[in-house]
Scaffold this active site. Structure first.
Site, PDB file in Angstrom:
ATOM      1  N   GLU A  35       0.869  -1.235   0.024  1.00  0.00           N
ATOM      2  CA  GLU A  35      -0.169  -0.123  -0.106  1.00  0.00           C
ATOM      3  C   GLU A  35       0.872   1.378   0.097  1.00  0.00           C
ATOM      4  OE1 GLU A  35      -2.994  -0.517  -1.177  1.00  0.00           O
ATOM      5  OE2 GLU A  35      -3.298   1.761  -0.479  1.00  0.00           O
ATOM      6  N   GLY A  36       2.131   1.178   0.653  1.00  0.00           N
ATOM      7  CA  GLY A  36       2.947   2.445   0.685  1.00  0.00           C
ATOM      8  C   GLY A  36       3.246   2.931  -0.960  1.00  0.00           C
ATOM      9  N   HIS A  37       3.842   1.700  -1.504  1.00  0.00           N
ATOM     10  CA  HIS A  37       4.188   2.093  -2.850  1.00  0.00           C
ATOM     11  C   HIS A  37       2.896   2.427  -3.650  1.00  0.00           C
ATOM     12  CE1 HIS A  37       7.157  -1.533  -1.992  1.00  0.00           C
ATOM     13  NE2 HIS A  37       8.046  -0.486  -2.294  1.00  0.00           N
ATOM     14  N   VAL A 177       2.942   5.520   4.906  1.00  0.00           N
ATOM     15  CA  VAL A 177       1.764   4.499   4.860  1.00  0.00           C
ATOM     16  C   VAL A 177       2.060   3.457   5.848  1.00  0.00           C
ATOM     17  CG1 VAL A 177      -0.020   2.929   3.649  1.00  0.00           C
ATOM     18  CG2 VAL A 177       1.146   5.137   2.553  1.00  0.00           C
TER      19      VAL A 177
HETATM   20  P1  AMP Z   1      11.558   0.406  -1.890  1.00  0.00           P
HETATM   21  O1  AMP Z   1      10.705  -0.339  -2.950  1.00  0.00           O
HETATM   22  O2  AMP Z   1      11.358  -0.173  -0.424  1.00  0.00           O
HETATM   23  O3  AMP Z   1      12.812   0.850  -2.729  1.00  0.00           O
HETATM   24  O4  AMP Z   1      10.523   1.654  -1.925  1.00  0.00           O
HETATM   25  C1  AMP Z   1      10.062   2.736  -2.862  1.00  0.00           C
HETATM   26  C2  AMP Z   1       9.659   3.750  -2.538  1.00  0.00           C
HETATM   27  O5  AMP Z   1       8.188   3.389  -1.799  1.00  0.00           O
HETATM   28  C3  AMP Z   1      10.421   4.432  -1.749  1.00  0.00           C
HETATM   29  O6  AMP Z   1      10.351   5.871  -2.253  1.00  0.00           O
HETATM   30  C4  AMP Z   1      10.023   4.379  -0.315  1.00  0.00           C
HETATM   31  O7  AMP Z   1      10.145   5.525   0.505  1.00  0.00           O
HETATM   32  C5  AMP Z   1       8.675   4.440  -0.726  1.00  0.00           C
HETATM   33  N1  AMP Z   1       8.020   3.412   0.389  1.00  0.00           N
HETATM   34  C6  AMP Z   1       8.225   2.333   0.727  1.00  0.00           C
HETATM   35  N2  AMP Z   1       7.294   2.181   1.942  1.00  0.00           N
HETATM   36  C7  AMP Z   1       6.596   3.194   2.313  1.00  0.00           C
HETATM   37  C8  AMP Z   1       5.546   3.503   2.990  1.00  0.00           C
HETATM   38  N3  AMP Z   1       5.165   2.638   4.174  1.00  0.00           N
HETATM   39  N4  AMP Z   1       4.787   4.651   2.905  1.00  0.00           N
HETATM   40  C9  AMP Z   1       5.178   5.639   1.910  1.00  0.00           C
HETATM   41  N5  AMP Z   1       6.265   5.308   1.237  1.00  0.00           N
HETATM   42  C10 AMP Z   1       6.836   4.182   1.109  1.00  0.00           C
END
Ligand code: AMP
Length: 287
Positions: A35-37, A177
């Site tokens: 959900e964050g992504h 998120v």
């Molecule tokens: P990652 O796949 O972990 O490299 O994350 C890709 C993008 O998603 C990065 O900009 C992270 O900061 C963002 N991201 C990961 N988890 C969250 C979250 N819980 N809330 C908001 N953004 C997130």
């Protein structure tokens, strides 16, 4: 949704969209989407004509003893989630496509902002991030790029090299998120056992304690950090990597919280290293 696997694919796709006069939003990820992504994707959807996601586990940002091989790879499930936003195209290259033989050019952000927090624990990490993000923004011809506050230091580093290298892309920061429990969503949460997932709640709970103290008038940085450390130490499965409080986005040491400030923590729960943060101060929540 178009699936782009090669440099030539994404260059042709971006060129065609630009010729149509479209604005392009890029959301770089390493996949195992949650959900964050998807919140980042929706922010891009709301702001840009075209949304390009990238799903690439970037070998260059992992240290030799980190989880590059174990990192979850779920491309088909990721595509299904991206279709729900919807996203227009996903770039999913092989490492050899991004780093062919002879590759030897890196973006290295020097100075304190890359040496503290996660930079201290993960030497070379931000060099890998800056290099891949530069390549991705260039390939996608991005007007806007979207990153999570979850990795707040990453946003600071990216904004720094975008300014230093005069890149013509606007960097958007999207709030963290969380699950209902308060746990910040992360692809690495999948490593946690049920017991460890319970233990991991200590991260957000400890940050909340500091927020409550701050809201009740406590601005002394040492005291706020100590509140977090004492709370984290009540959880036997938690091992602290760091608890830091800096002004934001400068990441300078400050004795008191008198402006927007980042309270950031990294904690190992078992073998899994988790990060979380809150922004304290007047401009908290502003992107
Ligand atoms: P990652 O796949 O972990 O490299 O994350 C890709 C993008 O998603 C990065 O900009 C992270 O900061 C963002 N991201 C990961 N988890 C969250 C979250 N819980 N809330 C908001 N953004 C997130």
């Amino acid at each position: 949704m178009e699936i782009l696997r090669t440099i030539a694919d994404i260059q042709a796709y971006a060129k065609a969209r630009k010729q149509e006069g479209k604005t392009i939003g890029l959301v770089p990820t390493m996949g195992a989407l949650h959900e964050g992504h998807l919140t980042l994707m929706r922010a891009a959807r709301a702001k840009c004509d075209i949304v390009i996601a990238s799903v690439f586990v970037n070998p260059v940002q992992f240290g030799p003893n980190e989880d590059f091989d174990a990192y979850p790879r779920r491309f088909e499930a990721d595509c299904q989630k991206l279709e729900t936003v919807p996203v227009d195209a996903v770039f999913h290259p092989e490492p050899s496509e991004m780093y062919p033989e002879g590759f030897c050019t890196y973006v290295n952000v020097e100075g304190d902002i890359t040496h503290k927090l996660c930079g201290a624990q993960r030497p070379g990490h931000f060099r890998g991030v800056a290099t891949v993000v530069t390549k991705l923004m260039n390939l996608a011809r991005a007007d806007e790029a979207f990153f999570g506050q979850k990795d707040a230091q990453q946003v600071v580093v990216i904004r720094r090299f975008v300014a230093d290298l005069n890149l013509n892309v606007h960097i958007n920061m999207v709030p963290i998120v969380r699950e209902e429990s308060g746990l910040a969503r992360s692809s690495r949460n999948q490593y946690l056992s049920a017991e460890e997932k319970d233990a991991a709640l200590i991260l957000s709970r400890s940050l909340r304690k500091a927020v409550t103290a701050y809201e009740s008038g406590e601005t002394d940085v040492a005291t706020l950090k100590q509140i977090v450390i004492a709370s984290l130490n009540t959880e036997p499965l938690a091992r602290i990597d760091y608890v830091e409080l800096y002004d934001f986005p400068g990441l300078n040491e400050v004795p008191r919280v008198t402006q927007a400030s980042l309270l950031a923590i990294a904690v190992k729960i078992g073998k899994t290293r988790l990060i979380d943060n809150v922004i304290l101060g007047k401009e908290a929540g502003e992107a």
